[in-house]
Design a protein around this motif. Structure first.
Motif, short mmCIF file in Angstrom:
data_model
loop_
_atom_site.label_atom_id
_atom_site.label_comp_id
_atom_site.label_asym_id
_atom_site.label_seq_id
_atom_site.Cartn_x
_atom_site.Cartn_y
_atom_site.Cartn_z
N ASP A 146 0.83 -1.20 0.00
CA ASP A 146 0.00 0.00 0.00
C ASP A 146 0.87 1.26 0.00
O ASP A 146 0.55 2.25 -0.67
CB ASP A 146 -0.92 0.01 1.21
CG ASP A 146 -1.91 -1.15 1.21
OD1 ASP A 146 -2.18 -1.71 0.13
OD2 ASP A 146 -2.40 -1.51 2.30
N ALA A 147 1.97 1.22 0.75
CA ALA A 147 2.89 2.36 0.77
C ALA A 147 3.50 2.61 -0.60
O ALA A 147 3.71 3.77 -1.00
CB ALA A 147 3.99 2.13 1.81
N ASP A 148 3.78 1.55 -1.34
CA ASP A 148 4.34 1.71 -2.68
C ASP A 148 3.35 2.42 -3.60
O ASP A 148 3.76 3.25 -4.43
CB ASP A 148 4.70 0.34 -3.27
CG ASP A 148 5.96 -0.25 -2.64
OD1 ASP A 148 6.71 0.50 -2.00
OD2 ASP A 148 6.17 -1.47 -2.79
N VAL A 149 2.07 2.12 -3.45
CA VAL A 149 1.05 2.80 -4.26
C VAL A 149 1.04 4.30 -3.96
O VAL A 149 1.01 5.14 -4.86
CB VAL A 149 -0.34 2.18 -4.00
CG1 VAL A 149 -1.44 3.01 -4.67
CG2 VAL A 149 -0.40 0.74 -4.49
N VAL A 150 1.08 4.64 -2.68
CA VAL A 150 1.09 6.05 -2.29
C VAL A 150 2.40 6.72 -2.71
O VAL A 150 2.41 7.85 -3.19
CB VAL A 150 0.86 6.19 -0.77
CG1 VAL A 150 1.00 7.64 -0.34
CG2 VAL A 150 -0.52 5.66 -0.40
N ALA A 151 3.52 6.01 -2.55
CA ALA A 151 4.82 6.57 -2.93
C ALA A 151 4.88 6.87 -4.42
O ALA A 151 5.46 7.88 -4.84
CB ALA A 151 5.94 5.62 -2.54
N ASP A 152 4.28 6.02 -5.23
CA ASP A 152 4.23 6.27 -6.67
C ASP A 152 3.47 7.56 -6.96
O ASP A 152 3.85 8.34 -7.85
CB ASP A 152 3.58 5.10 -7.40
CG ASP A 152 4.48 3.87 -7.48
OD1 ASP A 152 5.71 4.03 -7.27
OD2 ASP A 152 3.96 2.77 -7.72
N LEU A 153 2.40 7.79 -6.24
CA LEU A 153 1.65 9.03 -6.40
C LEU A 153 2.50 10.23 -6.00
O LEU A 153 2.52 11.26 -6.69
CB LEU A 153 0.38 8.98 -5.55
CG LEU A 153 -0.44 10.28 -5.48
CD1 LEU A 153 -0.98 10.65 -6.85
CD2 LEU A 153 -1.58 10.13 -4.48
N LEU A 154 3.25 10.10 -4.91
CA LEU A 154 4.08 11.21 -4.45
C LEU A 154 5.12 11.61 -5.50
O LEU A 154 5.44 12.79 -5.64
CB LEU A 154 4.80 10.82 -3.15
CG LEU A 154 3.91 10.53 -1.94
CD1 LEU A 154 4.76 10.08 -0.76
CD2 LEU A 154 3.09 11.75 -1.56
N LYS A 155 5.62 10.64 -6.23
CA LYS A 155 6.62 10.93 -7.27
C LYS A 155 6.05 11.83 -8.36
O LYS A 155 6.80 12.53 -9.04
CB LYS A 155 7.12 9.63 -7.89
CG LYS A 155 7.90 8.74 -6.95
CD LYS A 155 8.22 7.41 -7.63
CE LYS A 155 8.79 6.39 -6.67
NZ LYS A 155 9.00 5.06 -7.31
N SER A 156 4.75 11.80 -8.54
CA SER A 156 4.13 12.56 -9.63
C SER A 156 3.77 13.99 -9.23
O SER A 156 3.30 14.76 -10.07
CB SER A 156 2.86 11.84 -10.10
OG SER A 156 1.81 11.97 -9.14
N GLU B 64 5.37 4.73 6.12
CA GLU B 64 6.20 3.92 5.23
C GLU B 64 6.43 4.63 3.90
O GLU B 64 7.55 4.67 3.38
CB GLU B 64 5.50 2.58 4.99
CG GLU B 64 6.38 1.50 4.42
CD GLU B 64 7.03 0.63 5.49
OE1 GLU B 64 7.76 -0.29 5.12
OE2 GLU B 64 6.81 0.88 6.69
N ALA B 65 5.37 5.23 3.36
CA ALA B 65 5.47 5.88 2.04
C ALA B 65 6.30 7.16 2.09
O ALA B 65 6.95 7.53 1.10
CB ALA B 65 4.07 6.21 1.52
#
Length: 259
Positions: free
Chosen positions: A70-80, A99-100
């Protein structure tokens, strides 16, 4: 000639100062992460307040499958997202934002809304049982067995109002109960690996009548994280962002404007 020179210097100064002023005026994007047994509509009272005050808001997807995934999903959003971000998590979403947010240079603050802030190796389940007060377990429906393995957890709809949202009108709680998102059982026992609250400033808000996460547990986590502020809302349930949206929005804005 002298006037022309002065004019050129004034224009040059204006050109240099404009980007600086714009940077200073840039407000962070607010990224909201819902928790278990909820969805992004749980932020519907908070979002209009933040947008009225000039903030861009994104309610991030939270699959509720596992802390790292789930943190990876949020982290991907943060990159954008260009510019600074304030990460806000409710309940299990607190584990996800911590985590994210780890190692993300654009994340300036974390806000935990009736949320977990686990240390490395800690789980949501362990933090819930660390202090007395949670009555969640007896209100859970029989687990849903998933085809690919594992189990999903829901709160019994008949118990949802009293357990999860006691200070919300019954009609609203009934809609929340029907629309609740299940969490994978394994997610609650998955250990945190990267507690971003150790490096980032944090703010906490929760109700003293929370029946999911014991208020004593949230007080412990806020103190451990050296929270800039820890607001306890009298009479508030686990969904403090629904029943006390202005107070939650106010704290998020405090985090967004802090230096």
């Amino acid at each position: 000639m002298r006037n022309l020179l002065r004019g050129a210097l004034a224009l040059a100064a204006a050109g240099l100062l404009a980007p600086l002023a714009q940077a200073q005026d840039t407000k962070p994007t607010i990224v909201l992460v819902h928790g278990a047994f909820a969805d992004s509509s749980s932020w519907n009272g908070v979002i209009p307040i933040l947008e009225r005050d000039g903030y861009k808001v994104i309610a991030a997807p939270n699959p509720l499958r596992g802390v790292r995934a789930d943190a990876d999903v949020v982290a991907d959003l943060l990159k954008s997202i260009d510019g600074p971000v304030v990460l806000v998590g409710h309940s299990y979403g607190g584990s996800v934002i911590s985590e994210a947010g780890e190692g993300r240079s654009n994340v300036k603050a974390l806000v935990f809304v009736a949320a977990f802030a686990p240390d490395e190796g800690e789980t949501a389940l362990a933090l819930t049982s660390k202090f007395p007060g949670s009555t969640l377990s007896p209100t859970l429906a029989p687990p849903v067995n998933l085809t690919g393995g594992g189990k999903d957890l829901y709160i019994l709809q008949a118990r949802f109002h009293d357990q999860f949202a006691a200070d919300v009108p019954a009609s609203a709680a009934a809609l929340m109960a029907a629309g609740q998102r299940p969490i994978a059982q394994a997610a609650l026992s998955e250990a945190s690996t990267a507690p971003a609250w150790k490096a980032l400033p944090s703010w906490f808000i929760y109700g003293d009548q929370d029946r999911n996460i014991p208020p004593a547990a949230m007080a412990f986590m806020a103190q451990r994280a050296h929270a800039r502020a820890a607001v306890v809302v009298k009479g508030a349930s686990h969904v403090v962002m629904v029943s006390h949206a202005p107070e939650v929005a106010r704290l998020i804005e405090q985090a967004a404007t802090a230096h």
